[in-house]
Design a protein around this motif. Sequence first.
Motif, mmCIF file in Angstrom:
data_model
loop_
_atom_site.group_PDB
_atom_site.id
_atom_site.type_symbol
_atom_site.label_atom_id
_atom_site.label_comp_id
_atom_site.label_asym_id
_atom_site.label_seq_id
_atom_site.Cartn_x
_atom_site.Cartn_y
_atom_site.Cartn_z
ATOM 1 N N ALA A 133 0.878 -1.167 0.000
ATOM 2 C CA ALA A 133 0.000 0.000 0.000
ATOM 3 C C ALA A 133 0.919 1.221 0.000
ATOM 4 C CB ALA A 133 -0.904 0.007 1.228
ATOM 5 N N TYR A 134 0.868 2.013 -1.052
ATOM 6 C CA TYR A 134 1.732 3.184 -1.201
ATOM 7 C C TYR A 134 0.941 4.453 -0.894
ATOM 8 C CZ TYR A 134 5.100 0.135 -3.535
ATOM 9 O OH TYR A 134 5.991 -0.873 -3.820
ATOM 10 N N TYR A 135 1.539 5.323 -0.096
ATOM 11 C CA TYR A 135 0.866 6.531 0.376
ATOM 12 C C TYR A 135 1.591 7.793 -0.110
ATOM 13 C CZ TYR A 135 -1.871 3.461 3.321
ATOM 14 O OH TYR A 135 -2.730 2.484 3.741
ATOM 15 N N PRO A 136 0.974 8.959 0.032
ATOM 16 C CA PRO A 136 1.634 10.198 -0.389
ATOM 17 C C PRO A 136 2.988 10.397 0.292
ATOM 18 C CG PRO A 136 -0.702 10.597 0.003
ATOM 19 C CD PRO A 136 -0.415 9.199 0.481
ATOM 20 N N LEU A 137 3.880 11.119 -0.386
ATOM 21 C CA LEU A 137 5.204 11.436 0.133
ATOM 22 C C LEU A 137 5.485 12.923 -0.025
ATOM 23 C CD1 LEU A 137 7.472 8.598 -1.363
ATOM 24 C CD2 LEU A 137 6.718 8.819 1.009
ATOM 25 N N GLU A 138 6.388 13.423 0.795
ATOM 26 C CA GLU A 138 6.929 14.762 0.599
ATOM 27 C C GLU A 138 8.161 14.641 -0.294
ATOM 28 O OE1 GLU A 138 5.859 17.796 1.671
ATOM 29 O OE2 GLU A 138 4.052 16.794 2.418
ATOM 30 N N LEU A 139 8.080 15.191 -1.501
ATOM 31 C CA LEU A 139 9.193 15.132 -2.440
ATOM 32 C C LEU A 139 9.431 16.514 -3.021
ATOM 33 C CD1 LEU A 139 8.268 11.878 -4.415
ATOM 34 C CD2 LEU A 139 10.091 12.138 -2.718
ATOM 35 N N ALA A 140 10.703 16.889 -3.086
ATOM 36 C CA ALA A 140 11.085 18.205 -3.621
ATOM 37 C C ALA A 140 10.286 19.316 -2.962
ATOM 38 C CB ALA A 140 10.912 18.233 -5.143
ATOM 39 N N GLY A 141 10.075 19.193 -1.651
ATOM 40 C CA GLY A 141 9.437 20.246 -0.874
ATOM 41 C C GLY A 141 7.933 20.329 -1.000
ATOM 42 N N ARG A 142 7.293 19.305 -1.601
ATOM 43 C CA ARG A 142 5.845 19.349 -1.768
ATOM 44 C C ARG A 142 5.204 18.001 -1.429
ATOM 45 N NH1 ARG A 142 4.306 22.392 -7.437
ATOM 46 N NH2 ARG A 142 5.307 24.406 -7.022
ATOM 47 N N HIS A 143 3.952 18.091 -1.046
ATOM 48 C CA HIS A 143 3.143 16.899 -0.849
ATOM 49 C C HIS A 143 2.804 16.305 -2.207
ATOM 50 C CE1 HIS A 143 -0.107 14.486 1.107
ATOM 51 N NE2 HIS A 143 -0.686 14.616 -0.085
ATOM 52 N N ARG A 144 3.125 15.039 -2.420
ATOM 53 C CA ARG A 144 2.857 14.375 -3.698
ATOM 54 C C ARG A 144 1.899 13.205 -3.463
ATOM 55 N NH1 ARG A 144 5.521 18.019 -7.267
ATOM 56 N NH2 ARG A 144 7.439 18.645 -6.220
ATOM 57 N N THR A 145 0.838 13.154 -4.238
ATOM 58 C CA THR A 145 -0.117 12.058 -4.081
ATOM 59 C C THR A 145 0.550 10.731 -4.435
ATOM 60 O OG1 THR A 145 -0.927 12.272 -6.354
ATOM 61 C CG2 THR A 145 -2.075 13.545 -4.636
ATOM 62 N N ALA A 146 -0.022 9.657 -3.913
ATOM 63 C CA ALA A 146 0.540 8.331 -4.148
ATOM 64 C C ALA A 146 0.550 7.985 -5.632
ATOM 65 C CB ALA A 146 -0.242 7.294 -3.357
ATOM 66 N N ILE A 147 -0.545 8.292 -6.343
ATOM 67 C CA ILE A 147 -0.588 7.949 -7.758
ATOM 68 C C ILE A 147 0.402 8.792 -8.545
ATOM 69 C CG2 ILE A 147 -2.519 9.515 -8.223
ATOM 70 C CD1 ILE A 147 -1.699 6.145 -9.971
ATOM 71 N N ALA A 148 0.620 10.042 -8.150
ATOM 72 C CA ALA A 148 1.569 10.889 -8.878
ATOM 73 C C ALA A 148 2.997 10.385 -8.696
ATOM 74 C CB ALA A 148 1.449 12.338 -8.415
ATOM 75 N N TRP A 149 3.393 10.097 -7.462
ATOM 76 C CA TRP A 149 4.796 9.726 -7.286
ATOM 77 C C TRP A 149 5.078 8.296 -7.738
ATOM 78 C CZ3 TRP A 149 6.853 5.702 -4.716
ATOM 79 C CH2 TRP A 149 6.231 5.177 -3.581
ATOM 80 N N THR A 150 4.144 7.366 -7.578
ATOM 81 C CA THR A 150 4.414 6.000 -8.050
ATOM 82 C C THR A 150 4.532 5.969 -9.572
ATOM 83 O OG1 THR A 150 2.028 5.517 -7.936
ATOM 84 C CG2 THR A 150 3.398 4.782 -6.092
ATOM 85 N N THR A 151 3.683 6.716 -10.258
ATOM 86 C CA THR A 151 3.750 6.759 -11.720
ATOM 87 C C THR A 151 5.029 7.462 -12.175
ATOM 88 O OG1 THR A 151 1.332 6.836 -11.817
ATOM 89 C CG2 THR A 151 2.537 7.450 -13.799
ATOM 90 N N SER A 152 5.317 8.618 -11.577
ATOM 91 C CA SER A 152 6.515 9.372 -11.958
ATOM 92 C C SER A 152 7.788 8.592 -11.657
ATOM 93 C CB SER A 152 6.550 10.707 -11.213
ATOM 94 O OG SER A 152 5.400 11.473 -11.475
ATOM 95 N N ALA A 153 7.852 8.013 -10.468
ATOM 96 C CA ALA A 153 9.055 7.287 -10.081
ATOM 97 C C ALA A 153 9.288 6.067 -10.968
ATOM 98 C CB ALA A 153 8.956 6.861 -8.613
ATOM 99 N N SER A 154 8.204 5.438 -11.425
ATOM 100 C CA SER A 154 8.351 4.270 -12.300
ATOM 101 C C SER A 154 9.098 4.637 -13.569
ATOM 102 C CB SER A 154 6.977 3.702 -12.654
ATOM 103 O OG SER A 154 6.327 3.167 -11.523
ATOM 104 N N VAL A 155 8.656 5.695 -14.243
ATOM 105 C CA VAL A 155 9.284 6.043 -15.520
ATOM 106 C C VAL A 155 10.665 6.652 -15.323
ATOM 107 C CG1 VAL A 155 8.206 8.343 -15.720
ATOM 108 C CG2 VAL A 155 8.896 7.090 -17.775
#
Length: 358
Positions: A293-315
């Motif tokens: 179960a993947y949850y939102p993270l703080e990345l590059a100084g911002r709150h990132r939704t789980a779907i945004a960071w899992t998709t972005s990190a994959s590519v």
Amino acid sequence: MSFNAIAVLGLGKVGTLAATLLAESGFTVTGVDARPAAPDVPFPVEVADVADAAVLRGLFAGRQAVLSCLPYHLNRAVAEVAHAAGLHYFDLTEDVPTTQAIIGLSATAKGLMAPQCGLAPGFVGIVGASLAAEFELCRSIRMRVGALPQHPTGLLGYAFNWSPEGVVNEYLNDCEVIEEGERKWVSAMEWLETIYVDGVKLEAFTTSGGLGTMCDTFHGRVANIDYKTMRYPGHAELMNFFFHELLMREKRGLAGEILTNAKPPVDEDVVYVHVSAEGRAEGRLQRREFVRAYYPLELAGRHRTAIAWTTSASVVAVIEMVRDGALPDTGFLRQEDIPLPAFLATRTGQLFAQGGRR
């Protein structure tokens, strides 16, 4: 072909984060969108009509790669321009005809053609192939993904944190599977089953595109392969009513508008991943599972939704691997050919260890 300069097309949540992660990983990034980006992004942005091939040719001059985070129907044209320019091409598409067209281009590509680099298709195919490799004889690979609000409301229990065009596409297009060794197409929103992740009851049903090229790769080797989307219970019945009894399948654009208006995005989401494989190892039947179960993270100084960071990190993890010589740099890249340990060891792939719960 080593590379550093990359253009990222489409600066929504996923595209902006992908471009940011690429910049943090040492790439020279140019973002491109039809509208100006937020003023504090750590990369230059060009405002341009990405649907114009002549504009794309100008944008690609001096770059070695392009990542398209655009709606799926724009990707084929982008891939054709990238192919003609000899660039590496990456995208997140779940659209099967688009991928088939890109496979055709890859036969004469000077760079790497790598569609389907998101979460599903993408990461789940990498995981599924990794699990299958643990068996002497694998009889099934089952992949399920659900991007959901943590605190659902209403009967649908959903929020459109992903592209409404993509969701409608997945819910209506036929789905490829392998069943008892036979490769076939089945309807979307069928084969309903119940799954529990972290004690949360979910339903799963067939949707289009999530398998990527898995059926090509494993036909004749694995007897059963399928992909399903996970939702909170009751969702599939309501969506079948909406699309089929109300005939909204005939008005896909309007259907997306209605659903997004009714269920806008939320900041507190969760991405459930449930991948399993069964087969024989050490002389006995066994089952392997990858459940997170993947949850939102703080990345590059911002709150990132789980779907945004899992998709972005994959590519971005895949792009890092290509740059570093860990993957081929020409032809067509199948997600299932990417080794999971090497993927998770990349600077960006490590996020999958930080953001998830077993």
